[in-house]
Write a protein that holds these residues in place. Sequence first.
Motif, short mmCIF file in Angstrom:
data_model
loop_
_atom_site.label_atom_id
_atom_site.label_comp_id
_atom_site.label_asym_id
_atom_site.label_seq_id
_atom_site.Cartn_x
_atom_site.Cartn_y
_atom_site.Cartn_z
N GLY A 1 35.95 -27.46 8.89
CA GLY A 1 35.06 -27.67 7.75
C GLY A 1 35.33 -28.98 7.04
N PRO A 2 34.40 -29.41 6.18
CA PRO A 2 34.56 -30.68 5.44
C PRO A 2 35.72 -30.62 4.44
CG PRO A 2 32.26 -29.95 5.46
CD PRO A 2 33.08 -28.80 5.95
N LYS A 3 36.29 -31.75 4.18
CA LYS A 3 37.37 -31.85 3.21
C LYS A 3 36.91 -31.32 1.85
CE LYS A 3 40.54 -35.22 1.14
NZ LYS A 3 40.97 -36.65 1.11
N GLY A 4 37.76 -30.55 1.21
CA GLY A 4 37.46 -30.03 -0.13
C GLY A 4 36.71 -28.72 -0.15
N CYS A 5 36.27 -28.23 1.00
CA CYS A 5 35.53 -26.95 1.04
C CYS A 5 36.51 -25.80 1.22
CB CYS A 5 34.53 -26.95 2.19
SG CYS A 5 33.25 -28.20 2.05
N LEU A 6 36.61 -24.93 0.23
CA LEU A 6 37.51 -23.79 0.32
C LEU A 6 37.00 -22.77 1.33
CD1 LEU A 6 40.13 -22.56 -1.00
CD2 LEU A 6 38.57 -21.16 -2.36
N GLN A 7 35.66 -22.70 1.48
CA GLN A 7 35.08 -21.81 2.47
C GLN A 7 34.04 -22.59 3.29
OE1 GLN A 7 33.83 -18.24 0.14
NE2 GLN A 7 35.52 -17.24 1.20
N TYR A 8 33.94 -22.25 4.57
CA TYR A 8 33.03 -22.95 5.46
C TYR A 8 32.34 -21.92 6.34
CZ TYR A 8 31.46 -26.34 9.00
OH TYR A 8 30.71 -27.12 9.85
N PHE A 9 31.00 -21.93 6.30
CA PHE A 9 30.22 -20.93 7.02
C PHE A 9 29.34 -21.59 8.07
CE2 PHE A 9 31.11 -19.25 2.80
CZ PHE A 9 31.64 -17.99 3.10
N THR A 10 29.24 -20.96 9.22
CA THR A 10 28.40 -21.44 10.31
C THR A 10 27.48 -20.32 10.77
OG1 THR A 10 30.03 -20.79 11.99
CG2 THR A 10 30.21 -23.02 11.09
#
Length: 371
Positions: free
Chosen positions: A226-235
């Motif tokens: 996931g991108p830097k700074g994202c605490l959660q990342y969804f696909t």
Amino acid sequence: MKHFLTLVVVIIIGLGVEVSSVTSRNNTRAGKLFSIFQIVNFPNAPCVGSSTRNGTCFTSDECSSRGGTSAGTCAQGFGVCCTFTVACGATTSQNCTYLVQEATTNPPANPCTFTICKQSSDICRIRLDFTTFSIAGPAIGTTSTGTSIPEDKGGSVGDCNVDSFSVTAPGYKSSPVVCGFNSGQHMILDASGICHKATFDFTGTGSTRQFDIKVTQYTCGDERGGPKGCLQYFTGVSGKVASYNFPTTSATISSTVTHLSSQCYTMCFRQEVGKCAICFTAVKMGSAIIDQGSFGLSVSSTTAAAVTGVQDSGCTSDYLEIPGSERDAAAPDDFTVGTTGSHGHDRVCGRFFGYSDTDLVGVGAVLTIID
């Protein structure tokens, strides 16, 4: 006269296993002597063990020296699927490590701290997947009957006063403090050059605590982190997202479901191939004031009929921010981004998820982001 012949054969066998066989042949009138040895090389790739855990493919000796457990074979039988499970107080730099505590009302360590270090210098993101996560919940509030929800039902409502969990990220933004039920949730931290501390604090012995957390390390540039700074990342093209401590496995939402205090973090969503919009809608809107919906933040405005949703400047404490969203004039109950419409909004709060202060119980809006 002696004759020597050395034959080197390199055979590539599926899954990236390389076997180098070296044969030395010594011909003399007295007879023949053959000696054979093999050098086997294979990548330390992720593997699926015979248990429910994933692991990393190592030789049996490497697995043992690293403190892992063999959970079946890999690399065409030349390696073992090595799994790593650690308890409170452990330090680990192994990828795909599980932090585990079996169900107990009396944790063996308090605080229970895990030290997570980067496996290598090119690690940029560290993800924690909460396969099982159940500790004592926050101080709760209760949904009010009537036409309004009190803004402040007590300074401690939503605070993790009994148990808590958080992860440090030295030099970057650490995780928020969470508690309660979080099975199925995840956190991703920017990897620091200094080891991370994942800490549980427990108070009392009245609650059952249990957790099983998978730790995965991603190299720089690996999109899965996931991108830097994202605490959660969804696909993916569809799914559900929820704040921490939301009862995602419950069929109903009781009047005491309370969101956690001090939750300031970013959720990021990957744009899938061929898709140009993301739509959000509340899973459950609720049918009465005491019957909670799946969205509710901060104080709500009131009307003669019921409590409602609030937007933008009306959201002075807690809110959900989706920058640049607008109301689509062709679809009055929609938010959109990238179209020309009226009533553009960035913040949403109140008792229900809606685009205007007249959205009442059961009239939830759909929020759409268009690229």
